[in-house]
Design a protein around this motif. Structure first.
Motif, mmCIF file in Angstrom:
data_model
loop_
_atom_site.group_PDB
_atom_site.id
_atom_site.type_symbol
_atom_site.label_atom_id
_atom_site.label_comp_id
_atom_site.label_asym_id
_atom_site.label_seq_id
_atom_site.Cartn_x
_atom_site.Cartn_y
_atom_site.Cartn_z
ATOM 1 N N GLY A 181 46.087 63.758 55.374
ATOM 2 C CA GLY A 181 44.782 63.596 56.022
ATOM 3 C C GLY A 181 43.702 63.097 55.087
ATOM 4 O O GLY A 181 42.510 63.306 55.337
ATOM 5 N N ALA A 182 44.086 62.433 54.007
ATOM 6 C CA ALA A 182 43.130 61.977 53.004
ATOM 7 C C ALA A 182 43.051 60.451 52.916
ATOM 8 O O ALA A 182 42.435 59.916 52.000
ATOM 9 C CB ALA A 182 43.501 62.555 51.632
ATOM 10 N N ALA A 183 43.658 59.768 53.870
ATOM 11 C CA ALA A 183 43.739 58.301 53.818
ATOM 12 C C ALA A 183 42.491 57.642 54.385
ATOM 13 O O ALA A 183 41.741 58.246 55.156
ATOM 14 C CB ALA A 183 44.956 57.829 54.616
ATOM 15 N N PRO A 184 42.294 56.376 54.018
ATOM 16 C CA PRO A 184 41.246 55.606 54.695
ATOM 17 C C PRO A 184 41.635 55.405 56.163
ATOM 18 O O PRO A 184 42.819 55.428 56.514
ATOM 19 C CB PRO A 184 41.209 54.281 53.937
ATOM 20 N N LEU A 185 40.627 55.206 57.010
ATOM 21 C CA LEU A 185 40.875 54.935 58.433
ATOM 22 C C LEU A 185 41.533 53.572 58.618
ATOM 23 O O LEU A 185 42.347 53.379 59.515
ATOM 24 C CB LEU A 185 39.566 54.957 59.210
ATOM 25 N N ALA A 186 41.120 52.613 57.796
ATOM 26 C CA ALA A 186 41.632 51.241 57.830
ATOM 27 C C ALA A 186 41.362 50.627 56.469
ATOM 28 O O ALA A 186 40.571 51.155 55.677
ATOM 29 C CB ALA A 186 40.943 50.429 58.923
ATOM 30 N N MET A 187 42.031 49.489 56.212
ATOM 31 C CA MET A 187 41.806 48.767 54.961
ATOM 32 C C MET A 187 41.637 47.292 55.259
ATOM 33 O O MET A 187 42.294 46.746 56.155
ATOM 34 C CB MET A 187 42.979 48.983 54.000
ATOM 35 N N ILE A 188 40.763 46.669 54.478
ATOM 36 C CA ILE A 188 40.509 45.231 54.565
ATOM 37 C C ILE A 188 40.669 44.657 53.169
ATOM 38 O O ILE A 188 40.046 45.140 52.223
ATOM 39 C CB ILE A 188 39.084 44.939 55.080
ATOM 40 N N ASN A 189 41.511 43.636 53.043
ATOM 41 C CA ASN A 189 41.705 42.934 51.766
ATOM 42 C C ASN A 189 41.282 41.482 51.907
ATOM 43 O O ASN A 189 41.367 40.910 52.993
ATOM 44 C CB ASN A 189 43.177 42.920 51.353
ATOM 45 N N ILE A 190 40.898 40.902 50.797
ATOM 46 C CA ILE A 190 40.697 39.454 50.770
ATOM 47 C C ILE A 190 42.080 38.810 50.874
ATOM 48 O O ILE A 190 42.314 37.937 51.693
ATOM 49 C CB ILE A 190 39.980 39.004 49.480
ATOM 50 N N LYS A 191 42.999 39.271 50.031
ATOM 51 C CA LYS A 191 44.396 38.834 50.089
ATOM 52 C C LYS A 191 45.268 40.048 49.812
ATOM 53 O O LYS A 191 45.272 40.585 48.705
ATOM 54 C CB LYS A 191 44.666 37.739 49.056
ATOM 55 N N SER A 192 45.976 40.494 50.815
ATOM 56 C CA SER A 192 46.843 41.652 50.654
ATOM 57 C C SER A 192 48.108 41.246 49.898
ATOM 58 O O SER A 192 48.475 40.077 49.871
ATOM 59 C CB SER A 192 47.206 42.221 52.024
ATOM 60 N N GLU A 193 48.752 42.226 49.297
ATOM 61 C CA GLU A 193 50.017 42.000 48.615
ATOM 62 C C GLU A 193 50.992 43.070 49.069
ATOM 63 O O GLU A 193 50.615 43.979 49.794
ATOM 64 C CB GLU A 193 49.817 41.943 47.094
ATOM 65 N N PRO A 194 52.268 42.974 48.699
ATOM 66 C CA PRO A 194 53.293 43.856 49.275
ATOM 67 C C PRO A 194 53.074 45.354 49.082
ATOM 68 O O PRO A 194 53.438 46.125 49.959
ATOM 69 C CB PRO A 194 54.583 43.408 48.583
ATOM 70 N N ILE A 195 52.502 45.790 47.976
ATOM 71 C CA ILE A 195 52.340 47.223 47.746
ATOM 72 C C ILE A 195 51.428 47.846 48.801
ATOM 73 O O ILE A 195 51.773 48.833 49.447
ATOM 74 C CB ILE A 195 51.798 47.497 46.323
#
Length: 134
Positions: free
Chosen positions: A76-90
């Motif tokens: 229960g400690a995660a971000p609600l969502a994530m936004i990247n400029i360029k995501s990578e596999p990890i």
């Protein structure tokens, strides 16, 4: 303001932005129990990812970072969502296995957004909405 984006991990979430211009290595940078950034060299040191829309350029570091994201979600400690400029596999794998909405392909100017701005990530609709921005 509405911004087109590219879906990496589906879903929809809305919450306050937490923004950094620095990449994040989840292994060793984020406490998987609390979601707090524990690396004193990171711009977000002492801040919590919990309940935020985390906006950052992308990930870096060990593939174990994917599992750290999963641990964050389970605790229960995660971000609600994530936004990247360029995501990578990890980060992508971590978001997918954790069912955290993740998008990329947004303009780098989004990294200038102020913390606390209300952001909606609609990964399925490939749209990011920022409330109160021109």
């Amino acid at each position: 303001m509405e911004i087109r984006c590219h879906r990496i991990s589906g879903g929809r979430a809305r919450g306050p932005a937490l923004v950094t211009k620095e990449p994040i290595s989840f292994l060793g940078t984020v406490d998987p129990e609390t979601g707090e950034v524990v690396d004193p060299r990171h711009q977000l040191f002492g801040r919590s990812l919990r309940g935020k829309v985390l906006i950052f350029p992308g990930g870096k570091g060990s593939t174990v970072g994917s599992y750290v994201i999963y641990q964050l979600k389970k605790r229960g400690a995660a971000p609600l969502a994530m936004i990247n400029i360029k995501s990578e596999p990890i980060v992508a794998v971590g978001a997918i296995i954790s069912a955290i909405p993740l998008v990329d392909g947004v303009p780098a100017s989004l990294l200038d957004l102020k913390d606390g701005a209300v952001v909606t990530v609609d990964a399925d609709g490939e749209m990011v909405r920022v409330e109160g921005a021109d």
